[in-house]
Design an enzyme around this catalytic site. Sequence first.
Site, PDB file in Angstrom:
ATOM      1  N   GLY A  82       0.832  -1.204   0.000  1.00 32.77           N
ATOM      2  CA  GLY A  82       0.000   0.000   0.000  1.00 32.77           C
ATOM      3  C   GLY A  82       0.860   1.245   0.000  1.00 32.77           C
ATOM      4  N   GLY A  84       2.681   3.652   1.443  1.00 37.52           N
ATOM      5  CA  GLY A  84       3.249   3.824   2.779  1.00 37.52           C
ATOM      6  C   GLY A  84       3.830   5.211   2.984  1.00 37.52           C
ATOM      7  N   ARG A  85       3.973   5.937   1.892  1.00 39.58           N
ATOM      8  CA  ARG A  85       4.548   7.283   2.021  1.00 39.58           C
ATOM      9  C   ARG A  85       4.043   8.221   0.942  1.00 39.58           C
ATOM     10  NH1 ARG A  85      10.669   6.721  -0.163  1.00 39.58           N
ATOM     11  NH2 ARG A  85      10.395   4.899  -1.484  1.00 39.58           N
ATOM     12  N   ARG A 175      -2.085  -0.690  -9.523  1.00 38.00           N
ATOM     13  CA  ARG A 175      -0.938  -1.560  -9.783  1.00 38.00           C
ATOM     14  C   ARG A 175      -1.409  -2.997  -9.990  1.00 38.00           C
ATOM     15  NH1 ARG A 175       3.276   1.536  -6.535  1.00 38.00           N
ATOM     16  NH2 ARG A 175       2.209   3.475  -6.089  1.00 38.00           N
ATOM     17  N   ASP A 243       4.057  -4.618  -7.502  1.00 36.98           N
ATOM     18  CA  ASP A 243       3.435  -3.393  -6.986  1.00 36.98           C
ATOM     19  C   ASP A 243       3.981  -2.157  -7.692  1.00 36.98           C
ATOM     20  OD1 ASP A 243       5.791  -4.293  -5.495  1.00 36.98           O
ATOM     21  OD2 ASP A 243       5.607  -2.417  -4.405  1.00 36.98           O
TER      22      ASP A 243
HETATM   23  P1  AMP Z   1       8.951   0.924  -3.263  1.00 35.86           P
HETATM   24  O1  AMP Z   1      10.212   0.154  -3.059  1.00 35.86           O
HETATM   25  O2  AMP Z   1       9.144   2.412  -3.245  1.00 35.86           O
HETATM   26  O3  AMP Z   1       8.173   0.449  -4.431  1.00 35.86           O
HETATM   27  O4  AMP Z   1       8.080   0.615  -1.948  1.00 35.86           O
HETATM   28  C1  AMP Z   1       7.556  -0.649  -1.604  1.00 35.86           C
HETATM   29  C2  AMP Z   1       6.566  -0.505  -0.477  1.00 35.86           C
HETATM   30  O5  AMP Z   1       7.208   0.029   0.676  1.00 35.86           O
HETATM   31  C3  AMP Z   1       5.406   0.440  -0.754  1.00 35.86           C
HETATM   32  O6  AMP Z   1       4.289  -0.046  -0.059  1.00 35.86           O
HETATM   33  C4  AMP Z   1       5.902   1.747  -0.187  1.00 35.86           C
HETATM   34  O7  AMP Z   1       4.864   2.637   0.130  1.00 35.86           O
HETATM   35  C5  AMP Z   1       6.620   1.260   1.062  1.00 35.86           C
HETATM   36  N1  AMP Z   1       7.677   2.174   1.469  1.00 35.86           N
HETATM   37  C6  AMP Z   1       8.895   2.359   0.901  1.00 35.86           C
HETATM   38  N2  AMP Z   1       9.608   3.272   1.586  1.00 35.86           N
HETATM   39  C7  AMP Z   1       8.838   3.680   2.606  1.00 35.86           C
HETATM   40  C8  AMP Z   1       9.009   4.606   3.675  1.00 35.86           C
HETATM   41  N3  AMP Z   1      10.134   5.302   3.830  1.00 35.86           N
HETATM   42  N4  AMP Z   1       7.997   4.746   4.553  1.00 35.86           N
HETATM   43  C9  AMP Z   1       6.855   4.051   4.411  1.00 35.86           C
HETATM   44  N5  AMP Z   1       6.630   3.172   3.446  1.00 35.86           N
HETATM   45  C10 AMP Z   1       7.602   2.982   2.552  1.00 35.86           C
HETATM   46 MG    MG Z   2       6.504   0.595  -5.097  1.00 39.06          MG
END
Ligand code: AMP
Ligand code: MG
Length: 481
Positions: A82, A84-85, A175, A243
């Site tokens: 989901g 997350g940021r 996604r 995702d």
């Molecule tokens: P990503 O690698 O950016 O595709 O992120 C994979 C998952 O981790 C997604 O659900 C992001 O929202 C979550 N995520 C990555 N970095 C962070 C962060 N610093 N804080 C919260 N969620 C994160």
């Molecule tokens: Mg991602």
Amino acid sequence: MQFNSRYSLLPSKLYHHQQPLPLKGAKAGHFNTALAEQLQWSEADKQSWVDICSGQKTFAEFPPLAMVYAGHQFGQWAGQLGDGRGLLIAQILDQKQQTIDLHLKGAGSTPYSRMGDGRAVLRSVIREYLAGHALNALGVPSSNAVGFTSSTQGVQREKLELGAMMLRTSDCHIRLGHFEWINQYQSDLLADFTQKCLEWHYPECLLAEQPILAFATQVVQRTAVMIAKWQLVGFAHGVMNTDNLNITGSTLDFGPYGFMERFRPNWINNHSDYQGRYTYQQQPSIGHWNLWTWLNNLIPLCPQDYDKEQWKQDLATCLEHYEPTFLEHYKLGLSQKMGLPHFHTDSFDCAMAFLRILQTEQLDYTQSFIRLQNKQYEIIKDDCLDRRQFESFLAQYEQIRANQDTAELDAAMQQANPVYILRNHMAQKAIERAERNDFSEVDRLFNLLSQPFTQQPDLENAEDLAPLANDAPEVMVSCSS
Ligand code: AMP
Ligand code: MG
């Protein structure tokens, strides 16, 4: 802005409403004025872009929300993920009346943050900002971003970095992993959700005899086209998790990507990718794997009057479109890059011979095609240890081009071979300056990469055209963002 706030009409289990949490000391990073224009931002919107791109201004027409989805990361089921940021802060109509999502990345923690802090750092924001812009200018389907802001707030990664936010734009934030989440955790929503995906993104499929199969085929084909285009420009995404791919054949989230410099098909750009799952040469088969994983989530959508085994078979048949679509686009694009006629039976062989030379001689992928385009054969040959291999390639190449309309072939080459790609060391220099509050290098790269196929002597630096020297330390990129 003209709003089309449709995602927030979906069942509330699919998202969580919340406001962004601004960073301390938000300040301008970069703004894409041309994109804002396409998105029909008013003068007032443009005036307040820093507030919008830093989470200080949201819109009454769209209550911001974090989406829930799931995914397979590095081939493993990761369960619920989901936003997350990031938050979807608006859905607006562009000049073509297409709905575009505005997603603010780095906007604070959400119920889907897991262990994360909900933030993005300036380094990763600049990398994603420039990647989306570069790919769009190259004609590769991709999300983009209308602007980013920096801040004075420290965010801890391997070291303390600066927090930043980016306002991402995309025709869709659904996604492949959305379907995985729904199928796994809320399967009663699957049919209606899929129906919405068709209405919003594939309305032509609603007219098909089996709309879901038509939709599945389209997603398969669009993904294959995107990956063919990645291969042609030498782009390695780095984290092709389910995702990060969306259902309109585009991608969200660029972190440890890279534009390949020396031609190394098994090069691992992402230093977090210990097993080399997402190397450049693996991308076509990983795309296939992701789509196969995704199609399994459509099995429960078997129509009532349909044989269940037949339905599974038919979904599998949708996937059979992947390889031919990929090959068709890749081969066509490669012959354009080479300046060879697509219909000629020897063109593909000849292109492969060229790529083998680039690989054995470790030549720069982008520059070698430009040299071929400029007929600088001697320069390429001088860079080769095995000059005879190049001579025999050249003989075949010139033979195929003899008696062809070379003016037409050369014109196609100019449309297909970028002079500029975003090399890691270019992005790195822009990041280091931006971390010292100087965004001029981001601006220069932004302008340079706006017209990647056109030589821009006034804007370019010598380093933009060449890979790092073999003995220079490589810029390390990882999943840390
Ligand atoms: P990503 O690698 O950016 O595709 O992120 C994979 C998952 O981790 C997604 O659900 C992001 O929202 C979550 N995520 C990555 N970095 C962070 C962060 N610093 N804080 C919260 N969620 C994160
Ligand atoms: Mg991602």
